[in-house]
Design a protein around this motif. Structure first.
Motif, PDB file in Angstrom:
ATOM      1  N   THR A  98       0.865  -1.188   0.000  1.00 19.83           N
ATOM      2  CA  THR A  98       0.000   0.000   0.000  1.00 19.83           C
ATOM      3  C   THR A  98       0.896   1.230   0.000  1.00 19.83           C
ATOM      4  O   THR A  98       1.908   1.262   0.712  1.00 19.83           O
ATOM      5  N   GLY A 150       1.456   5.743  -0.857  1.00 27.64           N
ATOM      6  CA  GLY A 150       0.983   7.108  -1.079  1.00 27.64           C
ATOM      7  C   GLY A 150       2.009   7.867  -1.896  1.00 27.64           C
ATOM      8  O   GLY A 150       3.221   7.647  -1.772  1.00 27.64           O
ATOM      9  N   ALA A 197      -0.766  10.349   2.567  1.00 26.25           N
ATOM     10  CA  ALA A 197      -1.515   9.664   1.509  1.00 26.25           C
ATOM     11  C   ALA A 197      -1.488   8.155   1.724  1.00 26.25           C
ATOM     12  O   ALA A 197      -2.491   7.462   1.488  1.00 26.25           O
ATOM     13  N   LYS A 247      -3.744   7.258   4.668  1.00 25.77           N
ATOM     14  CA  LYS A 247      -5.124   7.489   4.225  1.00 25.77           C
ATOM     15  C   LYS A 247      -5.603   6.298   3.391  1.00 25.77           C
ATOM     16  O   LYS A 247      -6.744   5.840   3.522  1.00 25.77           O
ATOM     17  N   THR A 248      -4.719   5.772   2.539  1.00 21.02           N
ATOM     18  CA  THR A 248      -5.053   4.613   1.707  1.00 21.02           C
ATOM     19  C   THR A 248      -5.254   3.369   2.570  1.00 21.02           C
ATOM     20  O   THR A 248      -6.192   2.593   2.365  1.00 21.02           O
ATOM     21  N   SER A 296      -8.620   2.897   4.066  1.00 22.38           N
ATOM     22  CA  SER A 296      -9.745   2.618   3.179  1.00 22.38           C
ATOM     23  C   SER A 296      -9.595   1.291   2.450  1.00 22.38           C
ATOM     24  O   SER A 296     -10.490   0.461   2.461  1.00 22.38           O
ATOM     25  N   ALA A 353      -3.324  -0.753  -2.533  1.00 23.84           N
ATOM     26  CA  ALA A 353      -3.590   0.294  -3.526  1.00 23.84           C
ATOM     27  C   ALA A 353      -2.644   1.458  -3.302  1.00 23.84           C
ATOM     28  O   ALA A 353      -1.947   1.548  -2.290  1.00 23.84           O
ATOM     29  N   ARG A 376      -2.400   5.858  -3.709  1.00 25.24           N
ATOM     30  CA  ARG A 376      -3.239   7.063  -3.816  1.00 25.24           C
ATOM     31  C   ARG A 376      -2.354   8.296  -3.836  1.00 25.24           C
ATOM     32  O   ARG A 376      -1.370   8.374  -3.099  1.00 25.24           O
ATOM     33  N   ASP A 377      -2.738   9.249  -4.720  1.00 28.96           N
ATOM     34  CA  ASP A 377      -2.044  10.531  -4.759  1.00 28.96           C
ATOM     35  C   ASP A 377      -2.441  11.371  -3.553  1.00 28.96           C
ATOM     36  O   ASP A 377      -3.547  11.251  -3.021  1.00 28.96           O
ATOM     37  N   ASP A 410      -3.825  14.354  -1.481  1.00 22.48           N
ATOM     38  CA  ASP A 410      -4.937  15.290  -1.664  1.00 22.48           C
ATOM     39  C   ASP A 410      -4.835  16.365  -0.593  1.00 22.48           C
ATOM     40  O   ASP A 410      -4.987  16.084   0.593  1.00 22.48           O
TER      41      ASP A 410
END
Length: 1007
Positions: free
Chosen positions: A700, A702, A723, A726-727, A730, A734, A736-737, A739
């Motif tokens: 996982t 970011g 990031a 945060k991933t 959820s 995965a 994630r960029d 934010d």
């Protein structure tokens, strides 16, 4: 070092050569002066400079015309709106809804009129594409009284260029009466106030209001309103918390009979105005500046000067103390020549004709100034000058070179001695023939003596080196005798054993050292220490040379330091690399990335920092043991290394966390392609478990992008970390960029939680009190305690309760409310600010009760005053029967009252009324508001009062805001009143206006 030594030897000059060079050099210089004079008297550079000035003046004139059109034709086009506003004012006055002579007496007197013109004001603001619109009401001569507080409307639109919202949700309401705030449903700004307070800091210079209004009073009734329009200097409106500065255009509100009752205007924020004067158009490298100012008699006013451009501060400094010389007959362009640090600027000034001739403010001339550094403006002529200067320098060098050559040919007869010196063996004593020239013969004698000294010193030096336990070698260059001594092992250290050091000259030695330059790996010029890495069959050999200069001797000592260097590299590798994966560790990663960000950003180009976490490492460790977990980490690291380009920086930060830094790419898409290949490699990976099964590596991550997200690597690391986690919360496996919106929201929540903890720890709340008045006597029956906080994010009770509920700290809020409100109220009782018989109402949380210790403390501290306390309960959730029993038990024990708050709001039900059987029922303000105009609301309240009175319950009407509402609920039978009509909440318990109390008692007697 060798090259510098040879240069010193070759530049040795004789007195004869100097005597020849001086007159020839003077001749060359005279020729150059003649060439310079002929070039610079032709006027080439002045023509280029004039062309640059003309282009700048055209750009500024064009921009000034555009800005003037915007200010006159768009922004200040308010005539139609003024006419509509005047018509509505006359209509409402005629109808009796308002009294124009008293319209400025307060919010309530002006509310019908302000409500009627709201749509016109918003429509004007959107049509004119301005950032704000306002109306300020006044009927007094401002020269005879202070401005004080004035009613009015003030809307703000931070982005006039965007599409308008159908429900006006894109606007902010800065000034409006309270009654209008609820009707308009427009968000209020952080510094909202029902009145314009001209005692506030931002309004102390209220020329935008004072000047057009006073000029309207002095003018005759037939003058055009537009001739009284006034453009103000920049100012910060009122308590504007974000510090936004504006300029405004305002006109008086005048009727045909000469009545002046206020000012209408628009404002433009300086941020929006700056976008209308883009400084980048002045020069190709965007180094100019636009300045907007007022000019009176060639004197510029720079208070709150509006500027735009990277050199504006220097330009402003020059303009503040200018030495101005007019550069043309029109008087529009000025050349600023000051001695300040900012240097010289060229400015062209264009007037903005905003006022008609002979109008009230025709003397205020706005000007647009385009300022460019003279070095940038005249870069073309400067370039020509530089090219000519280079040509002159080359000519000068050629002339000097020719002079040297001629001088050498003239002095050639004395070079025979030099030839003799070349044939001498430097390792043997030198003996030179005499030339019978005094200076030359003295030099020969000195050389003979130095040669003898050098041979003696070299022999000692060689013997010392041969006795050393490490491989050492050296050389000695005598700049006086132009001789060199080299130990026999010198070039053997450099893996060049075939060089005969006995026959080497200084020039040959220098050539050999030049050939070793590619192997120079480290250099410390300040200490004259150089490290060479020489390749050999058994690996690299490291040789360190240190140079020293003693008198006229240049000495170098070479040492084989291979062993110590290799040991150091092993230590550095172990220090900087992770033993399990072979990747660099955290410290090495931070050092490497700091090195990259310290260089030119062009090397980074587009970059991405990826933080990754192995998802199932804990499961692997717990199930198969830590040895298997280590193999899993190693396999993951190998997968990363094989899947990305070699220049990618990969680091293991901790047990299961890795950093990858991709840099030097031309676009994000290029990095995305590499990143996709890495994810495919991870998805296709297989790891053999001890039980024979295989599993995939799951990661996982970011991603934070450079320069989009940040240009500071510390922030990129923090953002990538955010990031990633945060991933993980959820979906694992995965990427994630980062934010920024999520990050700011998380930061807001974290700060709110910290503020809540601080509030609870330090009791950082205070209580304001609002009176509850008896309708029968007109006396103050009780005060309600309302919580207030002054924290950056937690400012309202709703904010505090929301975070407390999320943090499960409602019990602490209940304890703080009970103890703090009672404590504050008791202090007012003791000081005499509150009558002794007054009761205290405070809001108690429905499903929270005081602990036994809290109950004991309250009883100990406030026992005599507890019968005066009334608990207000709002049925926001189902009330626990157990908690209800506990709460009712100590309420009864204390002799307190119980009130059901916000009844009829939708939160309470008849069930709550039946279960609690309260002493007081507080009818919600949404039912009370405008009850005098709504028969359905009157019927609801009549039933509530009838039901309550039958069961000995007292009825309190909340939210009373005007006389009509008060008289209506008194007529319906309400026992008590509470609301802004009586008094607003205040730190010191306020008392209602006696006139208001008279209205209440009169209405009660009438009914």
């Amino acid at each position: 070092m060798i090259t510098k030594t040879l240069s010193k030897i070759r530049n040795t000059e004789s007195p004869l050569l100097k005597r020849l060079l001086i007159p020839m050099g003077v001749l060359v210089i005279l020729e150059i002066l003649l060439l310079v004079g002929s070039i610079f008297t032709g006027g080439l550079t002045s023509s280029l400079d004039q062309n640059a000035k003309d282009i700048l003046q055209q750009k500024v004139a064009s921009r000034a015309t555009y800005l003037q059109n915007e200010m006159i034709q768009n922004w200040s086009n308010v005539s139609l709106t003024v006419e509509k506003v005047n018509q509505k004012a006359l209509a409402l006055d005629k109808k009796g809804d308002i009294d124009l002579s008293k319209i400025a007496d307060g919010s309530e007197e002006s509310a019908p009129f302000l409500n009627a013109i709201t749509d016109d004001l918003i429509s004007m603001m959107r049509t004119n594409h301005v950032t704000g619109a306002f109306v300020i009401l006044n009927t007094e001569d401002l020269s005879l009284t202070s401005s004080g507080k004035k009613p009015g409307l003030y809307f703000r639109d931070l982005d006039p260029g965007s599409a308008a919202s159908s429900n006006n949700s894109d606007l902010l309401l800065k000034r409006a009466p309270i009654s209008l705030v609820d009707k308009l449903n427009i968000p209020t700004d952080s510094d909202w106030n029902p009145l314009f307070d001209f005692t506030e800091k931002g309004y102390k210079d209220a020329s935008f209001f004072y000047k057009p209004y006073q000029n309207a009073l002095k003018s005759s009734g037939d003058i055009e309103v537009s001739d009284l329009g006034y453009w103000s200097q920049p100012f910060v409106p009122g308590r504007n918390l974000d510090g936004t500065s504006v300029i405004s255009y305002s006109v008086p509100l005048c009727l045909s009979d000469g009545t002046v009752y206020g000012v209408l205007g628009v404002d433009i924020t300086l941020d929006y105005l700056q976008r209308q004067i883009p400084y980048g158009e002045l020069t190709t490298d965007k180094q100019g500046a636009y300045l907007l100012a007022l000019r009176k008699n060639d004197t510029f006013r720079f208070k709150d000067l509006l500027v735009n451009g990277p050199v504006y501060s220097q330009a402003t400094q020059n303009l503040a103390n200018p030495d101005i010389r007019k550069a043309d007959d029109k008087g529009l362009s000025y050349f600023l020549d000051t001695k300040t640090q900012g240097g010289k600027f060229y400015c062209t000034i264009e007037a903005l004709n905003l006022y008609n001739t002979n109008t009230a403010f025709a003397g205020d001339q706005w000007v647009l100034i385009g300022a460019v550094k003279t070095d940038d403006l005249f870069s073309a002529s400067n370039h020509v000058t530089m090219v000519l200067a280079i040509a002159i320098i080359i000519t000068l060098l050629l002339g000097i070179g020719g002079s040297i050559l001629i001088s050498y040919l003239i002095a050639r007869p004395i070079t025979s001695l030099s030839h003799e010196m070349d044939a001498i063996d430097p390792k043997k004593p030198v003996s030179l023939r005499r030339t019978h020239i005094c200076e030359i013969d003295q030099l020969s004698t000195s050389i003979e003596q130095l040669s003898s000294d050098v041979i003696d010193a070299n022999n000692k030096f060689a013997r010392i080196l041969n006795m050393a336990s490490v491989k050492l070698a050296g050389f000695d260059i005598n700049t006086t005798s132009k001789t060199i001594f080299i130990t026999s092992q010198f070039f053997e250290l450099f893996q060049l054993p075939d060089i005969d050091v006995e026959s080497l000259t200084i020039e040959q030695f220098a050539q050999q050292m030049e050939q070793l330059q590619p192997y120079l790996s480290e250099e410390d010029s300040t200490q004259s220490v150089f490290l060479y890495e020489i390749p050999s069959q058994s690996g690299s050999v490291y040789v360190r040379i240190k140079y020293v200069c003693v008198d006229r001797h240049h000495i170098g000592l070479a040492e084989d330091v291979t062993h110590s260097i290799l040991e150091r590299k092993i230590i550095e590798h172990e220090r900087d690399h992770d033993l399990l994966t072979g990747l660099i560790n955290r410290r090495a990663f931070y050092r490497e990335i700091n090195r990259l960000f310290s260089r030119d950003s062009h090397q980074l180009k587009t970059a991405a920092l990826v933080m990754m976490d192995l998802d199932n490492l804990k499961y692997t460790n717990d199930t198969y043991g830590h040895d298997c977990g280590d193999k899993y980490i190693k396999s993951a690291a190998d997968c990363f290394v094989s899947a990305v380009p070699s220049e990618t920086i990969i680091s293991r930060i901790s047990g299961d966390e890795f950093y990858l830094f991709f840099y030097g790419y031309d676009s994000r898409e290029a990095i995305a392609r590499v990143f996709e290949n890495m994810k495919k490699s991870i998805d296709n990976s297989k790891f053999q478990l001890p039980d024979g099964q295989t599993t995939k590596i799951r990661v996982t991550g970011g991603i934070a992008w450079y320069p989009k997200d940040s240009t500071v690597y510390e922030e990129l690391i923090r953002y990538a970390d955010f990031a990633m986690y945060k991933t993980k919360r959820s979906s694992k496996g995965a990427f994630r960029d980062f934010d920024l919106g999520d990050y700011n929201r998380e930061s807001y929540v974290m700060q709110s939680k910290a503020e809540l903890s601080e509030i609870l720890e330090k009791g950082l709340v205070e209580y304001h009190f609002q009176p509850i008045v008896c309708t029968a006597t007109g006396e103050i029956f009780a005060y309600e305690a309302l919580m207030r906080a002054d924290m950056p994010t937690l400012r309202t009770p709703y904010d505090i309760l929301s975070i407390a509920k999320e943090e499960r700290k409602l019990a602490q809020i209940e304890r703080l409310t009970a103890t703090k409100s009672i404590e504050t109220f008791v202090s007012h009782l003791r000081s005499g600010a509150v009558e002794k018989e007054c009761k205290l109402f405070f809001n108690s949380l429905p499903n929270q009760v005081l602990s036994a210790a809290d109950i004991e403390k309250v009883e100990s501290d406030f026992s005599p005053y507890l019968p005066q306390v009334v608990f207000e309960i709002t049925e926001e959730a189902h009330l626990s029967e157990k908690l209800q029993t506990v709460k009712m038990k100590f309420i009864k024990k204390w002799g307190c009252g119980l009130a059901l708050d916000d009844y009829g709001s939708g939160y309470n039900s008849e069930k709550a009324l039946l279960e609690l059987s309260p002493d007081y029922v507080k009818i919600d303000m949404n039912i009370i508001r405008s009850i005098d105009q709504d028969s359905n609301k009157q019927e609801i309240v009549r039933h509530i009062i009838s039901y309550g009175h039958e069961r000995n319950m007292k009825i309190i009407a909340e939210g009373i805001e005007n006389r009509e509402e008060a008289c209506t609920v008194i007529r319906l039978g309400a026992d008590y009143l509470q609301g802004y009509y009586l008094a607003k909440p205040a730190r010191i318990p306020p008392k209602p206006d006696p006139l208001v109390l008279d209205v209440i008692t009169a209405a009660y007697k009438t009914d």
